[in-house]
Enzyme design. Structure first.
Site, short mmCIF file in Angstrom:
data_model
loop_
_atom_site.label_atom_id
_atom_site.label_comp_id
_atom_site.label_asym_id
_atom_site.label_seq_id
_atom_site.Cartn_x
_atom_site.Cartn_y
_atom_site.Cartn_z
N ASP A 114 0.83 -1.21 0.00
CA ASP A 114 0.00 0.00 0.00
C ASP A 114 0.86 1.27 0.00
OD1 ASP A 114 -2.37 1.45 0.15
OD2 ASP A 114 -3.15 0.31 1.85
N ASP A 141 -10.57 1.87 -3.82
CA ASP A 141 -11.12 1.51 -2.50
C ASP A 141 -12.64 1.46 -2.55
OD1 ASP A 141 -8.89 1.02 -1.07
OD2 ASP A 141 -8.87 2.89 0.04
C1 DGJ Z 1 -5.92 1.66 1.89
C2 DGJ Z 1 -6.24 0.50 1.01
O1 DGJ Z 1 -6.63 0.91 -0.24
C3 DGJ Z 1 -7.29 -0.37 1.69
O2 DGJ Z 1 -7.69 -1.40 0.84
C4 DGJ Z 1 -6.70 -0.89 2.96
O3 DGJ Z 1 -5.63 -1.75 2.69
C5 DGJ Z 1 -6.26 0.27 3.83
N1 DGJ Z 1 -5.40 1.17 3.12
C6 DGJ Z 1 -5.55 -0.23 5.05
O4 DGJ Z 1 -5.05 0.80 5.81
#
Ligand code: DGJ
Length: 694
Positions: free
Chosen positions: A441, A498
């Site tokens: 991430d 997301d």
């Molecule tokens: C942002 C990501 O896009 C989510 O899917 C998740 O992994 C969160 N971060 C976790 O903090």
């Protein structure tokens, strides 16, 4: 004197030519030219006339337009010497190194001690041409801007398509009319970004998804790009791509651009999309095990967030496996003392409060269910509230009083000791456990963009991949904040957004298909009430939207009713039965007559499936026929509804629509000209039509 070279595949030709020892120009790029075409004649033929108000000789629109030759548009490079004075090179042709399907041209500027090299390579199978440039100097110099080899844009084009976006709303299409002057995208976020996907499509007049000519561009770099699409006063048009301006703070003796991937299509936008999809799948990505089927994911983020409890996770895993999941990904919250997003990034040690016996009990349970195990990291980040920050505050990029993003700062990836530290702790987790997947991430923009950061991240990824070659990596950055072919050279999946809202996802993934194939594009079935939009969507729609790409689940499976679980099991089984061909297939965006329908046809050899998503309410009362594409006109096809069981839910459909009652056999010409008449349906539903050539 004129010298020319051509690069060909079956559908396109790019001709580069040098006259009088000047920098090369792309004198032709378009449909494949006849073998016998005289390229020197073409060089002369493409020259524009001179009239009043123009210079006596029109400055060349070369592969790196030179300000010193009175080129008054965007120059291909902006340099300074070590005293800060602008350097305005004038290059002379030195040599050409033509190879089958590739060409390197070298130019010298003796006055400034500079050597410029342009590289071009064509892939006859994928139809993608890759171009990049390098610049070397006898003395250190600094670069504000260096374009990859510059190409002309077509004249018979009224607009350009590039991409904007935001968190939970990636891949939004911008259509900008051509007009005199520049359209510039200069991305200083330090990542490819939700806002600035580094792609451009130039449709020629009348082009649609399925028909007409289009030119596609993608800059394969994760640190932020600049794009210039410029129409000069004389009407010529140029396209430049390179790293964002000013992100090389140090003077050096050598610089290189990232690869610019381009393609010409005579089959509409889909020709560009399929070329890029194929190139990503078959050339850019390296798979740990290319023959392995892509596993159905379960990701626990939206089920538990930071609230990790071993018994609950085990129960969730058991249910996910029962629904058909094959890989369980443990998301954020397993390390440090991370009970929320204020703390612990960079402290990559398993939290003994949540996992007193480490991760092994959970991993064993997951493995006993037949699933593999994946884990989340955000390696380039650090919370000020972390042990690592307390020990090494100097490892963070930027000022101590900078504005934080999600309560976090960015580690300086250009520092070898930072990379060694991360390699050590990520490596330990991988070496000590049965882990085959990382979700990587990156949840904030950089305090100041710097190419060294991207190079450092690439170096860490490359090192980890050598040490742990069986581990797959997913690129995530608050969803789709880091998607580009540079990161995809080092990863195998992107977390596209997301947003697990199927309606949003339908649109995002449809536009992303102009560049991304099915196999890399993650798409998950989210909770019944979407956490990022509040929208409530039926499980059928959520499941089919996820089944259009690399499928996974992200809801808490304990929220599913028996009926919902049953639907999800069935759609997942359908996906598994079809993934082997779908994951190798092309995504063809359809030109739906009804703007409420977002439809695509996934095609592999003689087989296809059409996903017709109803994204809104139609203006007309009955569904308009949906034209298919890419079929053999004279062949017969058998088409059938894959989700006939959902007809009962289209409660107001009471007519005789043929597909409701069974399969039919019709010609490719009929399907491509008249189209498929869909049964009536509610908004936020999907018809899935399978097809096979007879
Ligand atoms: C942002 C990501 O896009 C989510 O899917 C998740 O992994 C969160 N971060 C976790 O903090």
């Amino acid at each position: 004197m004129i010298q020319c070279w051509r690069l060909d595949d079956a559908r396109q030709t790019l001709v580069l030519g040098v006259r009088d020892g000047h920098l090369a120009q792309a004198i032709y790029w378009g449909p494949r030219l006849p073998d016998g075409e005289n390229l020197e004649t073409l060089f002369a033929a493409q020259e524009i006339d001179v009239t009043g108000g123009m210079l006596d000789v029109t400055p060349a629109l070369s592969i790196c337009p030179e300000a010193r030759r009175t080129f008054s548009g965007q120059a291909g490079m902006e340099l300074r010497d070590d005293t800060g004075r602008p350097v305005l090179p004038v290059f002379r042709f030195e040599s050409a190194a033509p190879r089958p399907d590739a060409l390197t041209l070298t130019f010298r500027d003796d006055g400034n001690g500079l050597t410029y090299r342009a590289h071009a390579a064509i892939d006859p199978q994928t139809h993608v041409i890759t171009l990049w440039a390098g610049l070397e100097g006898a003395q250190p110099f600094s670069v504000n801007w260096l374009a990859a080899p510059v190409l002309p844009a077509p004249q018979l084009s009224d607009e350009m398509i590039d991409f904007a976006g935001r968190w939970c709303g990636e891949f939004q299409i911008n259509r900008t009319p051509w007009s005199a002057g520049m359209r510039v995208r200069d991305n200083h976020t330090g990542r490819s970004g939700h806002e600035h996907f580094p792609g451009l499509i130039i449709p020629c007049r009348g082009a649609t998804n399925t028909k007409g000519e289009a030119y596609g561009f993608h800059y394969g770099w994760s640190g932020g790009h600049k794009m210039v699409a410029e129409e000069l006063p004389d009407g010529r048009r140029q396209i430049q791509f390179g790293n964002a301006t000013g992100i090389e703070p140090e003077a050096r003796t050598a610089f290189e651009t990232a690869p610019l991937y381009v393609t010409y299509s005579d089959t509409g936008l889909n020709g560009c999309g399929v070329a890029f999809q194929t190139h990503v799948r078959d050339r850019v990505i390296t798979w740990p095990d290319p023959d392995r089927a892509r596993p159905v994911h379960y990701n626990c983020w939206e089920a538990i967030y930071f609230d990790h409890s071993l018994p609950e996770l085990k129960e969730i895993a058991t249910r996910a496996a029962d629904l058909g999941a094959e890989r369980f990904v443990l998301d954020d919250g397993w390390f440090g003392v991370r009970d929320d997003d204020t703390t612990s990034l960079a402290d990559w040690v398993v939290d003994p409060r949540k996992y007193p016996d480490g991760l092994t009990p959970l991993i064993r349970h997951v493995r006993s269910l037949g699933m593999s195990f994946g884990i989340w990291f955000e390696p380039e980040m650090i919370n000020p509230d972390s042990d690592v920050y307390r020990a090494h505050p100097d490892w963070a990029l930027g000022d101590a009083d900078q504005v934080l993003g999600r309560q976090q700062m960015v580690l300086d990836m250009a520092r070898p000791e930072v990379r060694d530290y991360l390699f050590g702790c990520i490596g330990k987790i991988l070496a000590d456990h049965d882990i085959e997947y990382i979700k990587w991430d990156h949840n904030r923009v950089l305090p100041a963009a710097d190419a060294g950061q991207t190079r450092g991240t690439y170096a860490l990824l490359d090192r980890l991949r050598v040490a742990y070659p069986h581990v797959e990596i997913e690129s995530c950055a608050s969803g789709g904040g880091r998607i580009d072919f540079g990161i995809l050279q080092r990863t195998q999946r992107v977390w596209l957004s997301d947003s697990n809202d199927a309606l949003e996802r339908l649109k995002i993934q449809h536009n992303a298909a102009l560049f991304l194939p099915v196999c890399v594009t993650g798409s998950h079935v989210g909770p019944r009430v979407c956490h990022t939009s509040g929208r409530v969507l039926d499980i059928r729609f959520r499941a089919w939207v996820a089944a259009q790409r690399h499928m996974g689940f992200e809801m808490d499976p304990r929220e599913l009713s028996a009926e919902e679980a049953d639907v999800l099991r069935r759609v997942t089984a359908w996906w598994k039965a079809n993934r082997n061909w779908m994951l190798r297939g092309d995504i063809l965006r359809l030109d739906a007559a009804d703007p409420a329908v977002l439809a695509e046809q996934h095609m592999y050899e003689d087989r296809f499936v059409v996903f017709a998503g109803k994204a809104g309410t139609s203006t007309q009362i009955s569904p308009r026929p949906l034209r298919l594409t890419g079929l053999l006109p004279d062949a017969m096809y058998r088409i059938d509804l894959a989700n006939r069981d959902e007809i009962a839910r289209a409660a107001l459909s009471r007519g005789p629509s043929a597909l409701k009652s069974g399969a039919m056999e019709v010609s490719g010409r009929y399907l491509m000209h008249h189209g498929v008449t869909l049964p009536w349906s509610f908004p936020e539903t999907m018809w899935v039509i399978e097809g096979q050539k007879l």
